[in-house]
Design an enzyme around this catalytic site. Structure first.
Site, PDB file in Angstrom:
ATOM      1  N   SER A 242       0.842  -1.190   0.000  1.00 21.39           N
ATOM      2  CA  SER A 242       0.000   0.000   0.000  1.00 21.39           C
ATOM      3  C   SER A 242       0.879   1.242   0.000  1.00 21.39           C
ATOM      4  O   SER A 242       2.068   1.186   0.245  1.00 21.39           O
ATOM      5  CB  SER A 242      -0.898  -0.002   1.225  1.00 21.39           C
ATOM      6  OG  SER A 242      -0.108  -0.043   2.377  1.00 21.39           O
ATOM      7  N   ARG A 243       0.241   2.362  -0.279  1.00 25.52           N
ATOM      8  CA  ARG A 243       0.873   3.646  -0.004  1.00 25.52           C
ATOM      9  C   ARG A 243       0.498   4.009   1.420  1.00 25.52           C
ATOM     10  O   ARG A 243      -0.280   3.309   2.071  1.00 25.52           O
ATOM     11  CB  ARG A 243       0.346   4.704  -0.972  1.00 25.52           C
ATOM     12  CG  ARG A 243       0.818   4.476  -2.386  1.00 25.52           C
ATOM     13  CD  ARG A 243       0.345   5.620  -3.275  1.00 25.52           C
ATOM     14  NE  ARG A 243       0.675   5.362  -4.659  1.00 25.52           N
ATOM     15  CZ  ARG A 243       1.844   5.654  -5.217  1.00 25.52           C
ATOM     16  NH1 ARG A 243       2.816   6.199  -4.498  1.00 25.52           N
ATOM     17  NH2 ARG A 243       2.068   5.404  -6.497  1.00 25.52           N
ATOM     18  N   ALA A 244       1.059   5.137   1.882  1.00 22.19           N
ATOM     19  CA  ALA A 244       0.729   5.593   3.228  1.00 22.19           C
ATOM     20  C   ALA A 244      -0.766   5.840   3.331  1.00 22.19           C
ATOM     21  O   ALA A 244      -1.331   6.576   2.533  1.00 22.19           O
ATOM     22  CB  ALA A 244       1.470   6.889   3.518  1.00 22.19           C
TER      23      ALA A 244
ATOM     24  N   THR B 131      -2.477   5.751   6.918  1.00 23.05           N
ATOM     25  CA  THR B 131      -2.293   6.554   8.123  1.00 23.05           C
ATOM     26  C   THR B 131      -0.810   6.719   8.435  1.00 23.05           C
ATOM     27  O   THR B 131      -0.451   7.520   9.274  1.00 23.05           O
ATOM     28  CB  THR B 131      -2.977   5.879   9.324  1.00 23.05           C
ATOM     29  OG1 THR B 131      -2.511   4.532   9.391  1.00 23.05           O
ATOM     30  CG2 THR B 131      -4.477   5.845   9.144  1.00 23.05           C
ATOM     31  N   SER B 132       0.067   5.968   7.773  1.00 20.82           N
ATOM     32  CA  SER B 132       1.501   6.038   8.086  1.00 20.82           C
ATOM     33  C   SER B 132       2.163   7.181   7.331  1.00 20.82           C
ATOM     34  O   SER B 132       1.530   7.892   6.557  1.00 20.82           O
ATOM     35  CB  SER B 132       2.163   4.710   7.726  1.00 20.82           C
ATOM     36  OG  SER B 132       2.207   4.561   6.330  1.00 20.82           O
TER      37      SER B 132
ATOM     38  N   THR C   9       5.299   1.019   1.745  1.00 20.12           N
ATOM     39  CA  THR C   9       6.397   0.430   0.961  1.00 20.12           C
ATOM     40  C   THR C   9       6.380   0.957  -0.476  1.00 20.12           C
ATOM     41  O   THR C   9       7.426   1.219  -1.068  1.00 20.12           O
ATOM     42  CB  THR C   9       6.293  -1.107   0.983  1.00 20.12           C
ATOM     43  OG1 THR C   9       6.252  -1.526   2.348  1.00 20.12           O
ATOM     44  CG2 THR C   9       7.477  -1.762   0.308  1.00 20.12           C
TER      45      THR C   9
ATOM     46  N   ASP D 283     -11.987  -0.863  12.986  1.00 20.05           N
ATOM     47  CA  ASP D 283     -11.500  -1.818  12.002  1.00 20.05           C
ATOM     48  C   ASP D 283     -12.045  -3.168  12.457  1.00 20.05           C
ATOM     49  O   ASP D 283     -11.363  -3.934  13.113  1.00 20.05           O
ATOM     50  CB  ASP D 283      -9.966  -1.792  11.988  1.00 20.05           C
ATOM     51  CG  ASP D 283      -9.406  -2.608  10.826  1.00 20.05           C
ATOM     52  OD1 ASP D 283     -10.194  -3.136  10.032  1.00 20.05           O
ATOM     53  OD2 ASP D 283      -8.167  -2.717  10.728  1.00 20.05           O
TER      54      ASP D 283
ATOM     55  N   SER E 237     -10.183  -8.456   4.269  1.00 19.86           N
ATOM     56  CA  SER E 237      -9.420  -7.519   3.447  1.00 19.86           C
ATOM     57  C   SER E 237      -8.073  -8.121   3.054  1.00 19.86           C
ATOM     58  O   SER E 237      -7.677  -8.116   1.888  1.00 19.86           O
ATOM     59  CB  SER E 237      -9.245  -6.226   4.238  1.00 19.86           C
ATOM     60  OG  SER E 237      -8.130  -5.509   3.791  1.00 19.86           O
TER      61      SER E 237
ATOM     62  N   LYS F 144      -1.887  -1.773  16.277  1.00 17.83           N
ATOM     63  CA  LYS F 144      -3.245  -2.331  16.401  1.00 17.83           C
ATOM     64  C   LYS F 144      -3.364  -3.369  17.507  1.00 17.83           C
ATOM     65  O   LYS F 144      -4.344  -3.426  18.227  1.00 17.83           O
ATOM     66  CB  LYS F 144      -3.651  -3.010  15.084  1.00 17.83           C
ATOM     67  CG  LYS F 144      -4.146  -2.047  14.027  1.00 17.83           C
ATOM     68  CD  LYS F 144      -4.471  -2.799  12.730  1.00 17.83           C
ATOM     69  CE  LYS F 144      -4.489  -1.826  11.563  1.00 17.83           C
ATOM     70  NZ  LYS F 144      -4.492  -2.489  10.264  1.00 17.83           N
TER      71      LYS F 144
END
EC number: 2.4.2.57
Lengths: 504, 504
Positions: free
Chosen positions: B195-197, B199-200, B204, B257, B265, B289
């Site tokens: 994924s892209r950011a 919430t971070s 990667t 979540d 997911s 989490k």
């Protein structure tokens, strides 16, 4: 964070939308519908992101030129970042996790609902969690009080102030047009606010509006009630318990009506209107909210308990809600029926008279205007004597209308009779289908549209007898309604032999 | 029903908004955000009501001129009525009432999510009810399969195809940049989508994008993995399990979540990517989490059980997630640290090497490339031999980039060192605050922004020692980040004497 150039748009949407090119948010943490804080060097405001392919170029942000009190210049750079989540979100999570909310937490939720800080996603989460988890009595009391406090309130000099309220669901439920003048004629103060049609074909406000003004302010409600004792206003023209309207807006698409909200919604309006005691009509039957007496009793007990804690005396009445009240459905048809009943109660439909007089009777007993057990009789006498009609006309005039006779009411010029397809008995009239049919014919916007029932459940009919007449102001809509009627059979006629089996 | 005249607007909003004057819906059953069916004599479509004071006159309805395949004429009369509720709404009510959904019902919900038939109110209701009521294994299996089926899928000739997946939450979690080339260098097929950011500060995909292309199509992913064994692509450029992205969009504002969604997911993307077995990294610790080992074990068991039912072998690894992995946070800083580790693993941060090599070791054992218990050793040998670097470069080139040395990576030109205010020990590095700080500095959009940690938890520091350095491409954003750092203390330094009490 996004850095974008302001572009003004001739856009005026209530969600305070800010429009952004989808390229600018692709692969970022920003999504359409996000609540964002837009900051320039001199000001900041909160908006809702909406993405577009064409309206706005990448690098720009479209802002409504109607946005108030915001000093922005076209072409100025603004920073866009996620707005802080409202406090309510963490309280909603508590409720989701099955915890009880404190009064302060509930106050915050209601305050943020009223100040429109919550998005639909959040409102939906609040409703669904209270639907599943429920609320205890303390929580409901806190919610009800805050819903009342966050809107306007009406104060009264002369007490007690009484009220009657139906939780709804039955077509043709025009009892208030008789009950209010009866009670006011007995010298009591009963300022009734009614709704317009939400899911029904005609709310009491829509019906009375055929002959007088119902959009009254708080001051006007006070004046009318002070002068006449009664009042029949539209509740939506005043800002009483405004959280309720916002909540209903989300309940509707989900088809849920969590009991805590139902209770709070009714009682908050009573507090805001300054009511001392109220009679709550709970229609019971197939096709209304409450399906049987047991459910009705449970709900009644909760209303009474809540009333005690809020300082409002509540009496509940379960009424038969299995078919429409009276014979008329639709604004003009209903006001005509109500006027006829006020003029000549003896020839009016029994269901309408009995319901109106029973509810008035309970109020008269509560107000000491009748001995216990005699309320209904006293109410009937007031109705039969013509005093209720006189009082009704007084209220109509005081609200800005003129005295109207039943025969002066105009009905839709396009009509169609629907006939019985066979000999038999009327075994059922569907509340839901009758309502839909009236809406197909144009209700509630077309005041002259509606249904007049020639039969009620249990009546014996012959093939070819008229079951009901559809009225509309538009030929096209009449056709649509007739088609609907022929497809759905809102009134069922069956012979005594329901089914014939050739073998045992 | 409303009858309105069409007016075309230069409006292009993804919600398919139709704009109506607020006068036309006042007191009706229509509200802003309602899903409505718009019908003309020749066509019909579904839109979302938005109300306005000024954009549209009463009696008119504003329709986007970009609306596709709809034949309307300006000034034509259309009928507007409530669109039928999607079928999902009644299934959601079942879930709210605590009932189990059938596979067919879950399929309908996922199908309607993917075809964008559900509003945010409905999506929120679905999520909140599964959060509160949970889902049983059958329900989760049905949901996971349908999420995979409703998007693209990748087929592989050469089997097995493996994968490693982190459920996230730890800053600087760049292990995949080492793990993937190690495993691919051992001859296995490991096409990783990242994924892209969200919430971070940097996903990667954001990190690798500093030196090569990550926006690969399904065909490109297949080609790169076939040629090199590995692949490091952005998952968002392909349409794998698209329901997931829509669901996440509603989870975010509610900060929930639900576990069924988390499980579905992850596993739906594995099915869609054609994975045979996967290692799932579950970081455990304060600020991620999963807070403790017990929770981690529970989640791991559910992943393994779900994998068995879906035909994917799952192995879970709980890893330490209490502070950032390695020392670099932010796209350019992280790719530089990963490249340095590939070039000279012995001088790289221990946390990064150990995590990358452990995860690679598990995969090598699962794939029969190492004896049980020897995986980590074999992985380290591949890394130390330079074969992992060689494989990494191969992948970078195959994805369209050029071989880059760590010293060629450019970092933000504006930097600031943050010093220790006292002598003591680093007692904690807050994952959440470090992430926020990096975002203040401009991550992930400003690739050169980020944080370089000079200390890790447990280190002994003297007053005035550098704790970390902030990088940014913008002087203004560097200032904002420095202010944030001075307010929040993302790194805590404490003496052994935590508190001095003057009296016992």
């Amino acid at each position: 964070m996004l850095f974008l150039e302001v572009k003004f748009l001739d856009l005026d949407l209530e969600t305070n939308a800010v429009i952004i090119n989808e390229e600018d948010i692709k692969g970022t943490a920003y999504y359409s519908q996000d609540r964002v804080l837009i900051e320039s060097k001199t000001c900041s405001f909160i908006g809702t992101l909406q993405s577009t392919k064409t309206m706005i170029k990448p690098g720009e942000i479209g802002v409504s030129k109607y946005i108030k009190d915001i000093k922005l210049n076209e072409g100025e750079e603004v920073r866009v970042r996620h707005a802080q989540k409202p406090q309510s979100v963490s309280y909603m999570r508590k409720k989701m996790n099955g915890q009880t909310l404190t009064a302060d937490e509930i106050h915050t939720i209601i305050d943020e609902i009223v100040s429109k800080k919550l998005t639909n996603v959040e409102l939906s989460a609040f409703l669904v969690s209270t639907y599943i988890r429920g609320m205890n009595t303390d929580e409901i009391v806190a919610m009800t009080k805050r819903m009342a406090e966050t809107g306007d309130t009406i104060q009264w000099e002369k007490r007690p102030v009484v009220d009657v309220h139906s939780i709804g669901g039955v077509p043709g439920n025009k009892y208030a047009l008789l009950t209010i003048p009866i009670v006011a004629a007995a010298g009591m103060t009963i300022p009734k606010t009614s709704s317009r049609a939400i899911t029904s074909a005609a709310g009491t406000a829509d019906v009375l509006e055929v002959i007088t003004n119902v959009n009254l302010s708080c001051e006007e409600i006070q004046r009318v009630a002070k002068t006449t004792g009664g009042c029949l206003a539209w509740g939506g023209a005043v800002n009483l318990a405004p959280a309720d309207d916002i909540i209903i807006n989300v309940e509707r698409p989900l088809s849920i009506d969590p009991q805590p909200q139902l209770l709070a919604s009714v009682m908050a309006k009573k507090i805001a209107t300054g009511i001392d005691y109220t009679v709550i009509d709970i229609p019971v039957g197939y096709g209304v909210k409450i399906k049987n007496e047991k459910e009705g009793n449970q709900l009644a007990r909760k209303f009474i308990e809540l009333g005690e804690l809020l300082g409002i005396r509540v009496e509940c009445v379960l009424t038969y809600g299995g078919q429409p009240i009276g014979r008329a459905i639709g604004p003009a048809l209903e006001i005509k029926e109500a006027l006829m009943a006020l003029h000549d109660p003896k020839s009016a439909p029994n269901s309408l008279i009995e319901k109106s007089v029973s509810l008035a009777g309970v109020l008269l007993e509560l107000g000491g205007r009748a001995q216990i057990g005699q309320g209904q009789k006293v109410a009937w006498e007031i109705l039969e004597s013509g005093k209720a009609l006189e009082k009704f006309n007084e209220i109509v005039v005081e609200q800005g209308g003129t005295i109207t006779k039943p025969e002066e009411i105009e009905l839709g010029e396009y009509t169609m009779d629907i006939h019985s397809p066979k000999d038999g008995y009327v075994t059922g009239i569907s509340n839901k289908l009758i309502t839909k049919l009236a809406k197909e014919a144009g209700c509630p916007k077309d005041k002259k549209a509606g249904i007049f029932l020639r039969v009620k459940t249990g009546n014996n009919v012959n093939k070819g007898d008229i079951l009901y007449t559809i009225y509309s102001s538009s030929e096209e809509r009449l056709d649509a309604a007739v088609n609907f009627a022929r497809r759905t059979y809102p009134i069922k006629v069956e012979g005594m032999m329901l089914k014939r089996l050739s073998k045992f």
